[in-house]
Design an enzyme around this catalytic site. Structure first.
Site, PDB file in Angstrom:
ATOM      1  N   GLU A  16      -3.723  17.760 -11.028  1.00 37.04           N
ATOM      2  CA  GLU A  16      -4.184  18.190 -12.353  1.00 37.04           C
ATOM      3  C   GLU A  16      -5.667  18.534 -12.379  1.00 37.04           C
ATOM      4  O   GLU A  16      -6.445  17.997 -13.162  1.00 37.04           O
ATOM      5  CB  GLU A  16      -3.855  17.145 -13.426  1.00 37.04           C
ATOM      6  CG  GLU A  16      -3.914  17.736 -14.830  1.00 37.04           C
ATOM      7  CD  GLU A  16      -3.356  16.826 -15.912  1.00 37.04           C
ATOM      8  OE1 GLU A  16      -2.264  16.272 -15.731  1.00 37.04           O
ATOM      9  OE2 GLU A  16      -4.047  16.684 -16.930  1.00 37.04           O
ATOM     10  N   ASN A  51       0.468  19.573 -20.887  1.00 38.11           N
ATOM     11  CA  ASN A  51       0.090  18.727 -22.024  1.00 38.11           C
ATOM     12  C   ASN A  51       0.114  19.486 -23.346  1.00 38.11           C
ATOM     13  O   ASN A  51      -0.380  18.973 -24.354  1.00 38.11           O
ATOM     14  CB  ASN A  51      -1.309  18.135 -21.799  1.00 38.11           C
ATOM     15  CG  ASN A  51      -1.335  17.214 -20.596  1.00 38.11           C
ATOM     16  OD1 ASN A  51      -0.322  16.592 -20.267  1.00 38.11           O
ATOM     17  ND2 ASN A  51      -2.467  17.141 -19.914  1.00 38.11           N
ATOM     18  N   ARG A  96       0.818  -1.230   0.000  1.00 37.04           N
ATOM     19  CA  ARG A  96       0.000   0.000   0.000  1.00 37.04           C
ATOM     20  C   ARG A  96       0.844   1.270   0.000  1.00 37.04           C
ATOM     21  O   ARG A  96       0.417   2.321   0.470  1.00 37.04           O
ATOM     22  CB  ARG A  96      -0.971   0.016   1.181  1.00 37.04           C
ATOM     23  CG  ARG A  96      -1.974  -1.109   1.133  1.00 37.04           C
ATOM     24  CD  ARG A  96      -3.117  -0.874   2.090  1.00 37.04           C
ATOM     25  NE  ARG A  96      -4.030  -1.998   2.026  1.00 37.04           N
ATOM     26  CZ  ARG A  96      -3.922  -3.088   2.754  1.00 37.04           C
ATOM     27  NH1 ARG A  96      -2.925  -3.201   3.620  1.00 37.04           N
ATOM     28  NH2 ARG A  96      -4.794  -4.058   2.639  1.00 37.04           N
ATOM     29  N   GLU A 123      10.411  18.438 -25.006  1.00 40.14           N
ATOM     30  CA  GLU A 123       9.754  18.741 -23.722  1.00 40.14           C
ATOM     31  C   GLU A 123      10.419  19.953 -23.067  1.00 40.14           C
ATOM     32  O   GLU A 123       9.769  20.699 -22.335  1.00 40.14           O
ATOM     33  CB  GLU A 123       9.799  17.536 -22.777  1.00 40.14           C
ATOM     34  CG  GLU A 123       9.093  16.286 -23.296  1.00 40.14           C
ATOM     35  CD  GLU A 123       7.580  16.255 -23.009  1.00 40.14           C
ATOM     36  OE1 GLU A 123       7.046  17.224 -22.448  1.00 40.14           O
ATOM     37  OE2 GLU A 123       6.942  15.248 -23.371  1.00 40.14           O
ATOM     38  N   HIS A 160      -0.164  12.867 -29.337  1.00 43.46           N
ATOM     39  CA  HIS A 160      -0.563  11.489 -29.024  1.00 43.46           C
ATOM     40  C   HIS A 160      -1.247  10.827 -30.208  1.00 43.46           C
ATOM     41  O   HIS A 160      -1.085   9.617 -30.434  1.00 43.46           O
ATOM     42  CB  HIS A 160      -1.514  11.466 -27.819  1.00 43.46           C
ATOM     43  CG  HIS A 160      -0.807  11.533 -26.495  1.00 43.46           C
ATOM     44  ND1 HIS A 160      -1.445  11.852 -25.327  1.00 43.46           N
ATOM     45  CD2 HIS A 160       0.490  11.315 -26.161  1.00 43.46           C
ATOM     46  CE1 HIS A 160      -0.577  11.843 -24.325  1.00 43.46           C
ATOM     47  NE2 HIS A 160       0.601  11.516 -24.812  1.00 43.46           N
ATOM     48  N   HIS A 201       0.478  17.719 -26.669  1.00 38.67           N
ATOM     49  CA  HIS A 201       0.289  16.282 -26.440  1.00 38.67           C
ATOM     50  C   HIS A 201      -0.982  15.729 -27.086  1.00 38.67           C
ATOM     51  O   HIS A 201      -1.036  14.538 -27.394  1.00 38.67           O
ATOM     52  CB  HIS A 201       0.303  15.973 -24.940  1.00 38.67           C
ATOM     53  CG  HIS A 201       1.688  15.967 -24.361  1.00 38.67           C
ATOM     54  ND1 HIS A 201       2.496  17.085 -24.339  1.00 38.67           N
ATOM     55  CD2 HIS A 201       2.427  14.972 -23.783  1.00 38.67           C
ATOM     56  CE1 HIS A 201       3.656  16.784 -23.773  1.00 38.67           C
ATOM     57  NE2 HIS A 201       3.648  15.505 -23.431  1.00 38.67           N
ATOM     58  N   LYS A 226       3.387  11.444 -11.212  1.00 31.21           N
ATOM     59  CA  LYS A 226       2.499  10.632 -12.055  1.00 31.21           C
ATOM     60  C   LYS A 226       3.187   9.296 -12.308  1.00 31.21           C
ATOM     61  O   LYS A 226       4.319   9.262 -12.821  1.00 31.21           O
ATOM     62  CB  LYS A 226       2.229  11.333 -13.385  1.00 31.21           C
ATOM     63  CG  LYS A 226       1.163  12.389 -13.314  1.00 31.21           C
ATOM     64  CD  LYS A 226       0.783  12.864 -14.715  1.00 31.21           C
ATOM     65  CE  LYS A 226      -0.263  13.952 -14.641  1.00 31.21           C
ATOM     66  NZ  LYS A 226      -0.572  14.525 -15.960  1.00 31.21           N
ATOM     67  N   HIS A 251       8.077   9.655 -28.606  1.00 29.57           N
ATOM     68  CA  HIS A 251       7.128  10.513 -27.895  1.00 29.57           C
ATOM     69  C   HIS A 251       7.492  12.004 -28.029  1.00 29.57           C
ATOM     70  O   HIS A 251       6.647  12.838 -28.373  1.00 29.57           O
ATOM     71  CB  HIS A 251       7.058  10.112 -26.417  1.00 29.57           C
ATOM     72  CG  HIS A 251       6.208  11.031 -25.602  1.00 29.57           C
ATOM     73  ND1 HIS A 251       4.832  11.046 -25.697  1.00 29.57           N
ATOM     74  CD2 HIS A 251       6.535  12.014 -24.715  1.00 29.57           C
ATOM     75  CE1 HIS A 251       4.342  11.985 -24.892  1.00 29.57           C
ATOM     76  NE2 HIS A 251       5.355  12.580 -24.282  1.00 29.57           N
ATOM     77  N   ARG A 274      -2.033  22.260 -14.167  1.00 28.34           N
ATOM     78  CA  ARG A 274      -1.100  21.204 -14.582  1.00 28.34           C
ATOM     79  C   ARG A 274      -1.381  20.713 -16.001  1.00 28.34           C
ATOM     80  O   ARG A 274      -0.478  20.234 -16.693  1.00 28.34           O
ATOM     81  CB  ARG A 274      -1.141  20.035 -13.582  1.00 28.34           C
ATOM     82  CG  ARG A 274      -0.066  18.995 -13.866  1.00 28.34           C
ATOM     83  CD  ARG A 274       0.180  18.058 -12.708  1.00 28.34           C
ATOM     84  NE  ARG A 274       1.170  17.057 -13.074  1.00 28.34           N
ATOM     85  CZ  ARG A 274       1.741  16.215 -12.239  1.00 28.34           C
ATOM     86  NH1 ARG A 274       1.420  16.248 -10.960  1.00 28.34           N
ATOM     87  NH2 ARG A 274       2.629  15.332 -12.663  1.00 28.34           N
ATOM     88  N   LYS A 306       8.222  23.015 -13.587  1.00 27.29           N
ATOM     89  CA  LYS A 306       7.327  21.891 -13.285  1.00 27.29           C
ATOM     90  C   LYS A 306       7.048  21.813 -11.782  1.00 27.29           C
ATOM     91  O   LYS A 306       5.910  21.554 -11.369  1.00 27.29           O
ATOM     92  CB  LYS A 306       7.907  20.570 -13.793  1.00 27.29           C
ATOM     93  CG  LYS A 306       6.981  19.412 -13.463  1.00 27.29           C
ATOM     94  CD  LYS A 306       6.884  18.358 -14.493  1.00 27.29           C
ATOM     95  CE  LYS A 306       5.762  17.384 -14.150  1.00 27.29           C
ATOM     96  NZ  LYS A 306       5.744  16.205 -14.985  1.00 27.29           N
TER      97      LYS A 306
HETATM   98  N1  GLY Z   1       3.857  15.047 -17.947  1.00 26.66           N
HETATM   99  C1  GLY Z   1       2.792  15.903 -17.572  1.00 26.66           C
HETATM  100  C2  GLY Z   1       2.590  15.945 -16.088  1.00 26.66           C
HETATM  101  O1  GLY Z   1       3.405  15.459 -15.329  1.00 26.66           O
HETATM  102  O2  GLY Z   1       1.595  16.455 -15.656  1.00 26.66           O
END
Ligand code: GLY
Length: 377
Positions: free
Chosen positions: A247, A255, A127, A191, A262, A258, A149, A276, A251, A237
């Site tokens: 997000e 993207n 957990r 990026e 994508h 993206h 993430k 990517h 946040r 970031k």
């Molecule tokens: N890669 C986008 C984020 O971490 O929100």
């Protein structure tokens, strides 16, 4: 071997989940001491892939051993294919078999795939175990290793299974990027440029003037341009994540590029045809061009973005995608799968200028389709 230079430390201000990002050539040399300071009695497993293993595992193991930190490796195949249920299960079972318990640590040594996979295993086993990110790709150093993430892919889509789980430390050793291929480094650079495009026009100006020094990096270079670029991205970031960890708003700006990206990445089968970061570069250009078509941004800004990314060698036009691209309708299907259509509208990150991205929740799919048709004609 690179000696540790003075590192840049970027804090991620998340109260009880706060942590440092340590950036610098040779910063990896401090890993054992930093783990000892954070978790004095921890033993570790190092999750890595077969490619990173060859370049870095022996050294990282030796650094931990020298600091009195026990470690054992878990090695998975390199590539996006490892972000699946089977490999996730293998990693979790190996962590349990290594008797890693609360108070111990997982070390994610690799690019974005390893960070996501090992981070999700850390979030899940018992957990929730603590973990340290040691990103070895430019993309992972400036983006995926920061912000918590974690996850794996479902057969129905990328990153659909996962958790927010913050690391307790990120060590971004910029010397580790020396082993990347030029193409891999360039893809990560998309990026980097994204941070300028979404919210920092002065950084984009700086990149236009200094990108060659960022690429050169290296032991023989006197320039700190690479370290500065990684630090600026991580600061940006860290700020976004501290303000909007889950997000719910800001946040989503990360993207930028993206949604278009994508779709092209999926159309290329997530293969070597389009990495990517290459898809993100193309996606950023398309986001500016689409914004210009809507009258939101000057065409000259879109041209500037195109010119810079093309100068670096990144794809900026649909014709740059190796093996070609499908029809506008097929791309629209992929966009709809990636970002659900809400009440007939799409969400896109659009822009009012370089450094002025915003979330648009009301984009008409028909307008996107017409734009893509024009680009494909
Ligand atoms: N890669 C986008 C984020 O971490 O929100």
């Amino acid at each position: 071997m690179t000696a540790p230079n003075e590192s840049i430390v970027v804090p991620v201000a998340l109260a009880e989940r706060a942590y440092d990002i340590v950036i610098g050539r040779g910063a990896i040399e401090t890993l054992g001491a930093r783990i000892k300071a954070l978790r004095p009695n921890a033993k570790t497993v190092i999750v890595t892939d077969a490619t990173v293993q060859k370049h870095h595992l022996d050294r990282v193991t030796a650094i931990l051993t020298a600091a009195g930190v026990a470690s054992s490796p878990i090695v998975v195949p390199a590539g996006e294919g490892s972000k699946n249920y089977a490999t996730f299960g293998t990693v979790c079972e190996a962590i349990i078999a290594a008797r890693i318990e609360r108070g111990d640590l997982i070390v994610a040594l690799g690019g974005g795939v390893i960070g996501d996979l090992a981070g999700f295993a850390a979030a899940s086993v018992r957990r929730g175990l603590d973990f340290v990110q040691v990103p070895t790709s430019l993309l992972a150093q400036v983006d995926s290793s920061v912000g918590g993430k974690t996850g794996i892919n479902s057969p129905q889509g990328k990153n659909l299974i996962g958790a927010f789980h913050q690391p307790i430390l990120v060590i971004a050793d910029t010397a580790m990027l020396d082993t990347l291929s030029k193409r891999e480094f360039r893809a990560g650079y998309a990026e980097v440029a994204k941070y300028g495009l979404l919210g920092d026009a002065a950084f984009f100006d700086w990149l236009e003037a200094n990108w060659q020094a960022v690429f050169a990096g290296g032991e023989t270079s006197n320039s700190m341009a690479r370290e500065q670029a990684v630090a600026i991205c991580c600061r940006s970031k860290a700020g976004v994540v501290a303000r909007d960890e889950r997000e719910n708003g800001e946040r989503a700006l990360l993207n930028l590029g993206h949604t278009f990206g994508h779709a092209f990445e999926a159309a290329a089968g997530y293969s070597q045809r389009l990495l990517h970061g290459e898809a993100v570069a193309l996606g950023c250009v398309l986001a500016f061009e689409f914004s210009a078509r809507k009258g939101l941004v000057a065409e000259s800004d879109a041209a500037r973005v195109r010119a810079h990314l093309a100068a670096v060698g990144l794809p900026t036009h649909v014709r740059d995608v190796a093996g070609g691209v499908p029809s506008a309708d097929a791309l629209m299907d992929l966009i709809a799968q990636d970002k659900k259509v809400k009440r007939g509208k799409l969400t896109f990150i659009l822009t009012r200028g370089i450094g002025q991205a915003f979330v648009a929740n009301d984009v008409d799919p028909a307008e996107v389709r017409d734009f893509l048709s024009e680009k494909l004609s």
